[in-house]
Structures are given as structure tokens and as C-alpha cells.
Design a protein around this motif. Structure first.
Motif, PDB file in Angstrom:
ATOM      1  N   ILE A   1      35.234  40.626  59.873  1.00 43.43           N
ATOM      2  CA  ILE A   1      35.512  39.565  58.894  1.00 43.43           C
ATOM      3  C   ILE A   1      34.907  39.896  57.533  1.00 43.43           C
ATOM      4  O   ILE A   1      35.512  39.638  56.486  1.00 43.43           O
ATOM      5  CB  ILE A   1      34.981  38.210  59.401  1.00 43.43           C
ATOM      6  N   SER A   2      33.709  40.474  57.538  1.00 45.62           N
ATOM      7  CA  SER A   2      32.994  40.747  56.287  1.00 45.62           C
ATOM      8  C   SER A   2      33.724  41.736  55.381  1.00 45.62           C
ATOM      9  O   SER A   2      33.467  41.803  54.177  1.00 45.62           O
ATOM     10  CB  SER A   2      31.581  41.267  56.592  1.00 45.62           C
ATOM     11  N   LYS A   3      34.665  42.493  55.941  1.00 44.88           N
ATOM     12  CA  LYS A   3      35.379  43.512  55.154  1.00 44.88           C
ATOM     13  C   LYS A   3      36.699  43.002  54.587  1.00 44.88           C
ATOM     14  O   LYS A   3      37.327  43.685  53.770  1.00 44.88           O
ATOM     15  CB  LYS A   3      35.649  44.744  56.036  1.00 44.88           C
ATOM     16  N   ILE A   4      37.132  41.825  55.042  1.00 48.34           N
ATOM     17  CA  ILE A   4      38.470  41.340  54.683  1.00 48.34           C
ATOM     18  C   ILE A   4      38.644  41.218  53.170  1.00 48.34           C
ATOM     19  O   ILE A   4      39.646  41.660  52.605  1.00 48.34           O
ATOM     20  CB  ILE A   4      38.749  39.977  55.352  1.00 48.34           C
ATOM     21  N   ASP A   5      37.678  40.599  52.503  1.00 43.64           N
ATOM     22  CA  ASP A   5      37.795  40.335  51.070  1.00 43.64           C
ATOM     23  C   ASP A   5      38.055  41.626  50.291  1.00 43.64           C
ATOM     24  O   ASP A   5      38.976  41.694  49.468  1.00 43.64           O
ATOM     25  CB  ASP A   5      36.520  39.646  50.566  1.00 43.64           C
ATOM     26  N   SER A   6      37.266  42.653  50.572  1.00 47.37           N
ATOM     27  CA  SER A   6      37.416  43.916  49.831  1.00 47.37           C
ATOM     28  C   SER A   6      38.708  44.631  50.210  1.00 47.37           C
ATOM     29  O   SER A   6      39.337  45.280  49.361  1.00 47.37           O
ATOM     30  CB  SER A   6      36.219  44.829  50.080  1.00 47.37           C
ATOM     31  N   ILE A   7      39.119  44.524  51.480  1.00 46.47           N
ATOM     32  CA  ILE A   7      40.381  45.140  51.906  1.00 46.47           C
ATOM     33  C   ILE A   7      41.539  44.568  51.104  1.00 46.47           C
ATOM     34  O   ILE A   7      42.405  45.300  50.596  1.00 46.47           O
ATOM     35  CB  ILE A   7      40.617  44.934  53.420  1.00 46.47           C
ATOM     36  N   TYR A   8      41.571  43.241  50.969  1.00 44.96           N
ATOM     37  CA  TYR A   8      42.643  42.598  50.216  1.00 44.96           C
ATOM     38  C   TYR A   8      42.551  42.911  48.733  1.00 44.96           C
ATOM     39  O   TYR A   8      43.563  43.162  48.078  1.00 44.96           O
ATOM     40  CB  TYR A   8      42.632  41.085  50.453  1.00 44.96           C
ATOM     41  N   GLU A   9      41.347  42.901  48.191  1.00 44.91           N
ATOM     42  CA  GLU A   9      41.181  43.142  46.756  1.00 44.91           C
ATOM     43  C   GLU A   9      41.696  44.530  46.367  1.00 44.91           C
ATOM     44  O   GLU A   9      42.245  44.718  45.282  1.00 44.91           O
ATOM     45  CB  GLU A   9      39.712  42.981  46.364  1.00 44.91           C
TER      46      GLU A   9
ATOM     47  N   SER B   1      37.073  24.824  63.940  1.00 43.41           N
ATOM     48  CA  SER B   1      37.354  26.252  64.112  1.00 43.41           C
ATOM     49  C   SER B   1      36.866  27.069  62.924  1.00 43.41           C
ATOM     50  O   SER B   1      36.546  28.259  63.068  1.00 43.41           O
ATOM     51  CB  SER B   1      38.855  26.477  64.323  1.00 43.41           C
ATOM     52  N   ASP B   2      36.770  26.462  61.739  1.00 44.25           N
ATOM     53  CA  ASP B   2      36.265  27.181  60.563  1.00 44.25           C
ATOM     54  C   ASP B   2      34.808  27.598  60.717  1.00 44.25           C
ATOM     55  O   ASP B   2      34.345  28.529  60.055  1.00 44.25           O
ATOM     56  CB  ASP B   2      36.407  26.318  59.307  1.00 44.25           C
ATOM     57  N   ASP B   3      34.063  26.899  61.581  1.00 42.00           N
ATOM     58  CA  ASP B   3      32.644  27.199  61.750  1.00 42.00           C
ATOM     59  C   ASP B   3      32.393  28.320  62.763  1.00 42.00           C
ATOM     60  O   ASP B   3      31.277  28.814  62.883  1.00 42.00           O
ATOM     61  CB  ASP B   3      31.892  25.944  62.202  1.00 42.00           C
ATOM     62  N   ILE B   4      33.434  28.708  63.492  1.00 36.19           N
ATOM     63  CA  ILE B   4      33.271  29.768  64.493  1.00 36.19           C
ATOM     64  C   ILE B   4      33.222  31.135  63.834  1.00 36.19           C
ATOM     65  O   ILE B   4      32.542  32.054  64.296  1.00 36.19           O
ATOM     66  CB  ILE B   4      34.433  29.726  65.514  1.00 36.19           C
ATOM     67  N   PHE B   5      33.941  31.295  62.735  1.00 34.92           N
ATOM     68  CA  PHE B   5      34.046  32.600  62.087  1.00 34.92           C
ATOM     69  C   PHE B   5      33.512  32.537  60.664  1.00 34.92           C
ATOM     70  O   PHE B   5      34.137  31.922  59.806  1.00 34.92           O
ATOM     71  CB  PHE B   5      35.505  33.050  62.072  1.00 34.92           C
ATOM     72  N   PRO B   6      32.410  33.210  60.356  1.00 34.77           N
ATOM     73  CA  PRO B   6      31.560  33.889  61.339  1.00 34.77           C
ATOM     74  C   PRO B   6      30.558  32.919  61.963  1.00 34.77           C
ATOM     75  O   PRO B   6      30.052  32.026  61.278  1.00 34.77           O
ATOM     76  CB  PRO B   6      30.838  34.932  60.503  1.00 34.77           C
ATOM     77  N   LEU B   7      30.301  33.085  63.261  1.00 35.67           N
ATOM     78  CA  LEU B   7      29.266  32.291  63.937  1.00 35.67           C
ATOM     79  C   LEU B   7      27.940  33.020  63.796  1.00 35.67           C
ATOM     80  O   LEU B   7      27.765  34.117  64.310  1.00 35.67           O
ATOM     81  CB  LEU B   7      29.622  32.099  65.408  1.00 35.67           C
ATOM     82  N   LEU B   8      27.046  32.417  63.069  1.00 37.95           N
ATOM     83  CA  LEU B   8      25.746  33.040  62.808  1.00 37.95           C
ATOM     84  C   LEU B   8      24.656  32.279  63.551  1.00 37.95           C
ATOM     85  O   LEU B   8      24.825  31.123  63.921  1.00 37.95           O
ATOM     86  CB  LEU B   8      25.465  33.038  61.302  1.00 37.95           C
TER      87      LEU B   8
END
Length: 457
Positions: A89-97, A150-157
């Protein structure tokens, strides 16, 4: 005031339009209040399926006895599972950008309308002759501040719960329950009625209910009367429809009771854009709203709230805006799947809808046991159900429950896409003994039912 050729509010599936428009030399403003990519790759379809992959392996080990294999699970590193998922999930933003060229300017913030053709984001005002609203939906808010959606599951910290109570009976509730239960977290699913996955064909959902109930605690006809959270635990009073109550405790409480429109954040009262009773934006056949030059696609329209539908619409809107296409988009069919165990895939009308709309149809329900690959699973519940128009053999609906149903369904979709006639499935040459071969007797049975019906009439 900053001027653009195109403003897009929402960088989920609509980010593909920003890519295409940027490559076409258009000056694009892309507004996103959260992470680029939207719900699907960040908080929805993709990470949930990554989690379900772990549950699938765990369930296979737990159920190996039906294959005469004695096995056990020594441990499941649930923290590692979430670390891996969160890493993706942490890589999604940069992948799209990295997909956008210099013509696309990204604005991180919440976009809202000042007028039909002026949008405000942060402290800036943007204008363009074409504006696309692709703001999607969000989970209905949980009634307790410590409860999750469901928004709180990703990411579950932080700490992983040892027990969880999930409220809901739709596909999101079932998929999340399937994961948590599968990896060994004590899971309780609360369902307000006797039905689960009530939008599915009744025959299929009845099979699902029987099989899914074997995997976790499901309390039917049950709702939460009171909620108390103390010492990092939820203390609930559950109430049955018969009026009886009981105490229930769990570390986590998750509500998956539906999704709602995000259009309330857009200040549409400043425009001529109209919304329906549910808060979704009205549009014409070319996706245009009441405001000229303003379009809406995906979940924000409330029409087909599925990722693949949104992607299909965005692709067609690109043709309208960039290629001067004048043809409206008509979906020949709209498939979906529920990626639980058991897995469900569905397309077209259900039998209850056919009855409700007084549509002429015949049905045929066939098990998969003619396929050796299906037999090898040692599961006896998988079936395929067809609803066929007896006048022309058209597939009105197809509903499957069993392993890889979502994959098998694509064979039906191909026929529906090209020339919708169930006889094509009957006449195909199949690889023996592939799982898909289970469709052959299903199609044969459906054709026989049509012939039998027509002989009687």
C-alpha cells in the motif's frame, strides 16, 4: 485563477484519464484528497485480496483432512502478513504519480465547486471547460468512535486483535470475515436478518450461508443494542429479533454496513448539478451532468458501484473527451464476484428479480461433479445456475458458487459479449478434465430445459 483544459476530481480509476489526456497534450489538474489510486488499490479490492490469499492457504491446511491428510498450523505471523500488505500500500502513491507526464499537475486536497466551471482546492481556484467528478464512495460511518470501517483495515497499524466482531451481511463484511477467521482471529459476524449476501440469487446465497457458517460464528437476526469500550475491549449487548439479549466481548468491532456518496463534500449547491435521493449525481447517456462540460463517472453516479465498471466508464469518457466520440456506453452485462470461501461469481438477473419483473425464463442448476478437477477438490456444494430466455436461448443470468468461480465466469462473459446464446457454451471444445469443463453439463442441461419448455408450449 489557474486555467486547465481538464480538471479531474478524484484520482482513482480517473487517474487513467489524466494519463491519456496528458499524453494528448492537454493541461490537466488532478485533485485527490487522499492517496493516488483511490479506494481499490489502497483500501479495497487489491489489499483485501492480498489478505485473502493468506487465509486461503491457512484454510487449505485446516481442511486437509478431507483429502486424508493430517496437518496442523504451528503459527501464523499475522503481523508479518499486515507488514507485507502495508508495504504494498505504501508504494501506491508513487507508482501512480510516476504515470503522469509534465502536463498533469497533482493537487493534494479536497476539491469543491465555487461555480459550474470553477473548483477550489486548498486556497487555489482552478477552472477548465471540462471537469470530471470521480469522487467514489466511502464506508458508512461506524456509530462508535473506536469501531472500524473497512477504511481502517488498510493499513492496519499497531496491535492485531485476537478477536473481532463484524457487523454486516454484504460482500465486504463477508470477505473481511473470511480473512480474519482464516488466519485464526476469533471472528463473529452479526447479521440483522436470516439472509447473507441477499443481493445474490437466493439459491446461491442459501448454499453460501450453509458453507460459510461452518467457518466462523455467525449470529443471525442479531443487532447491537449497546456498546461499551473500556480496557481496550468492546463489551456489547446483542439483541435477537425475538427480544432476547446476551453479552459479547471482542478486541475489535468493524462495521461493513454499506457505502455512501462523497458528493456532500463538493458544495454542489453552488452549481446546477443535480443529485438523486441517495446523494449520487445525475447524468445523461454521455456521462454529462446538468452543468454543461461537467461529467461524472464511477461510483459517484451510483449506477454500477464496481471497480471494473468505473474503469470501463473512464475508458469510454476518454473517447468522448479526447476523440469526440458521440456514442453512449451500454453495458451488455455487469458481472461481479465475492472472493470468500466459498467463492461466488454472478452476472445478469437473479431468479427473484426475474419473478419480480415478470420476465420469461427457465432455470437450470447443475453441480460440478462431471469435472475431475472439480471432484479433486472433494467439495460437493459447487453449482452453476443458468437463467435462460426460452425464446432465443439468451443467457439472462448465470450464478456460480465454488472454487475459482470468478475465473470460470469469464467463459460465460465471452459468450455474452460476442453472441449471447447458451448453445455456444454447450458446443465448445473443452480441455479435459479442466475445472471449466463443469460448464459443459450446465449448458447441456440448460439447453434441454429450454427444449422441454418449448415442447410443452
Amino acid at each position: 485563477m489557474k486555467e486547465f483544459d481538464l480538471i479531474i476530481i478524484g484520482a482513482g480509476r480517473a487517474s487513467n484519464l489524466a494519463v491519456s489526456a496528458g499524453k494528448a497534450g492537454k493541461k490537466v489538474a488532478l485533485i485527490e484528497k487522499s492517496t493516488l489510486g483511490g479506494t481499490c488499490p489502497n483500501r479495497g479490492c487489491v489489499p483485501s485480496k492480498l489478505l485473502l490469499g493468506y487465509a486461503h492457504v491457512a484454510n487449505a491446511i485446516k481442511e486437509s483432512q478431507r483429502h486424508f491428510i493430517d496437518s496442523s498450523i504451528n503459527s501464523i505471523d499475522i503481523k508479518k502478513i499486515f507488514e507485507k500488505t502495508n508495504s504494498y500500500i505504501s508504494k501506491i502513491d508513487s507508482i501512480y504519480e510516476n504515470k503522469f507526464n509534465e502536463n498533469v499537475q497533482i493537487f493534494k486536497g479536497e476539491g469543491s465547486f465555487i461555480s459550474n466551471n470553477i473548483v477550489k482546492v486548498n486556497d487555489e481556484q482552478l477552472t477548465a471547460p471540462k471537469i470530471v467528478i470521480a469522487t467514489g464512495t466511502r464506508p458508512i460511518e461506524a456509530p462508535h468512535e473506536k469501531a472500524w470501517t473497512s477504511d481502517d483495515i488498510f493499513p492496519l497499524l499497531g496491535d492485531i486483535p485476537k478477536s473481532i466482531t463484524i457487523v454486516g451481511a454484504g460482500f465486504i463484511a463477508c470477505e473481511l470475515a473470511s480473512f480474519f477467521s482464516g488466519v485464526g482471529i476469533k471472528t463473529t459476524l452479526l447479521v440483522r436478518s436470516q439472509r447473507i449476501l441477499s443481493n445474490e440469487d437466493e439459491e446461491i446465497s442459501a448454499i453460501f450461508k450453509d458453507e460459510f457458517s461452518k467457518k466462523m460464528d455467525i449470529l443471525f437476526d442479531t443487532s447491537i443494542k449497546t456498546t461499551n469500550y473500556e480496557n481496550n475491549q468492546f463489551n456489547l449487548i446483542l439483541e435477537n429479533k425475538d427480544g432476547t439479549t446476551k453479552e459479547h466481548q471482542s478486541d475489535a468491532l468493524l462495521y461493513a454496513t454499506g457505502r455512501q456518496s462523497n458528493t456532500d463534500t463538493l458544495n454542489l449547491e453552488n452549481t446546477s448539478i443535480q443529485i438523486d435521493k441517495r446523494g449520487f449525481i445525475k447524468r445523461d447517456k454521455l456521462f454529462e451532468t446538468n452543468a454543461k462540460g461537467v461529467y461524472v463517472v464511477g461510483d459517484a453516479s451510483g449506477k454500477h458501484m464496481l471497480q471494473h465498471a468505473a474503469a470501463y466508464e473512464i475508458n469510454h469518457l476518454g473517447k468522448i473527451l479526447l476523440e469526440d466520440c458521440k456514442e453512449p456506453l451500454y453495458f451488455k452485462y455487469m458481472p461481479h464476484a465475492v472472493f470468500t470461501e466459498p467463492e461466488i461469481a454472478s452476472v445478469g438477473i437473479t431468479e427473484q428479480k426475474a419473478k419480480e419483473k415478470n420476465i420469461k425464463y427457465i432455470t437450470s442448476t447443475t453441480n460440478w461433479l462431471a469435472s475431475a478437477k472439480a471432484m479433486s477438490t472433494r467439495l460437493h456444494y459447487p453449482v452453476t445456475k443458468f437463467l435462460i430466455n426460452p425464446d432465443n436461448y439468451e443467457i439472462l443470468g448465470c450464478h456460480m458458487i465454488g472454487p475459482e468461480s470468478s475465473t470460470m465466469m469469464h467463459q460465460v462473459l465471452a459468450v455474452m459479449h460476442i453472441n449471447n446464446d447458451v448453445r455456444h457454451i454447450k458446443e465448445m471444445l473443452y480441455i479435459h478434465p479442466a475445472l471449466s469443463e463443469a460448464l459443459l453439463p450446465a449448458a447441456v442441461a440448460a439447453v434441454k430445459e429450454v427444449e422441454k419448455y418449448n415442447k410443452k408450449s
